[in-house]
Enzyme design. Structure first.
Site, PDB file in Angstrom:
ATOM      1  N   ASP A 131       0.844  -1.075  -0.095  1.00  0.00           N
ATOM      2  CA  ASP A 131      -0.004   0.196  -0.016  1.00  0.00           C
ATOM      3  C   ASP A 131       0.811   1.285  -0.016  1.00  0.00           C
ATOM      4  O   ASP A 131       1.913   1.345   0.610  1.00  0.00           O
ATOM      5  CB  ASP A 131      -0.932  -0.136   1.265  1.00  0.00           C
ATOM      6  CG  ASP A 131      -1.881  -1.091   1.202  1.00  0.00           C
ATOM      7  OD1 ASP A 131      -2.527  -1.352   0.131  1.00  0.00           O
ATOM      8  OD2 ASP A 131      -2.522  -1.398   2.050  1.00  0.00           O
ATOM      9  N   ASP A 182      -7.252  -1.417  -4.293  1.00  0.00           N
ATOM     10  CA  ASP A 182      -8.216  -1.016  -3.365  1.00  0.00           C
ATOM     11  C   ASP A 182      -9.109  -0.232  -3.964  1.00  0.00           C
ATOM     12  O   ASP A 182     -10.502  -0.327  -3.854  1.00  0.00           O
ATOM     13  CB  ASP A 182      -7.676  -0.688  -2.219  1.00  0.00           C
ATOM     14  CG  ASP A 182      -6.836  -1.521  -1.448  1.00  0.00           C
ATOM     15  OD1 ASP A 182      -6.822  -2.689  -1.619  1.00  0.00           O
ATOM     16  OD2 ASP A 182      -5.900  -0.981  -0.436  1.00  0.00           O
TER      17      ASP A 182
END
Length: 162
Positions: free
Chosen positions: A114, A133
């Site tokens: 991330d 995401d």
């Protein structure tokens, strides 16, 4: 099926290309934080071993991989069995492509990479996420709001006339 496959491939490539560029070429793990449009957008290194927001940490990468693959297969079968309008096929492709992007991370690293962090208006958001995401969220919202209940009986012609 073409819009589904195209949106899945594009979501997957966008996710993996952005991770490769930011994580590996910009060397984010070494510098940890790169202000892009502060405070709105910052690249901040994160390793997500759970689901969203780190929930489910400890379930293990292979369990999460299995769940994601099962969901991808189920969505694909649903589209094959019940052809859907264009926007739903695109939404499903985004969901599947994003999920497979995160699956590849779990296979390669044991966690999801991330790097996106967004804060605004004096609120310091501690969470990081990635392009996959965004695709998963957009796809799920698209399916949820655009998919109709095809089990309802459509009124026969003239049935609603007074």
């Amino acid at each position: 099926m073409r819009p589904f496959l195209l949106s899945a491939v594009l979501a997957f490539i966008a996710d993996q290309a952005s991770k490769y560029y930011v994580i590996h070429l910009m060397n984010l793990p070494l510098v940890n934080t790169i202000p892009v449009l502060p405070p709105l957008l910052t690249f901040r290194y994160g390793e997500n071993r759970g689901i969203n927001f780190g929930l489910g940490d400890g379930l293990g990468p292979w369990f999460l991989i299995a769940v994601a693959v099962i969901i991808c297969v189920a969505v694909t079968i649903w589209l094959i069995r019940r052809p859907q309008p264009l926007l739903i096929r695109i939404s499903a492709g985004l969901l599947v492509g994003g999920a497979l992007g995160n699956v590849l991370d779990r296979v390669l690293y044991g966690y999801v990479l991330d790097f996106l962090n967004m804060s605004c208006c004096g609120i310091n958001n501690p969470f990081v996420f990635n392009v996959a995401d965004i695709a998963i969220f957009a796809g799920a919202i698209g399916i949820a709001f655009l998919a109709g209940d095809d089990t309802k009986k459509k009124p026969a012609k003239g049935e609603n006339d007074a």
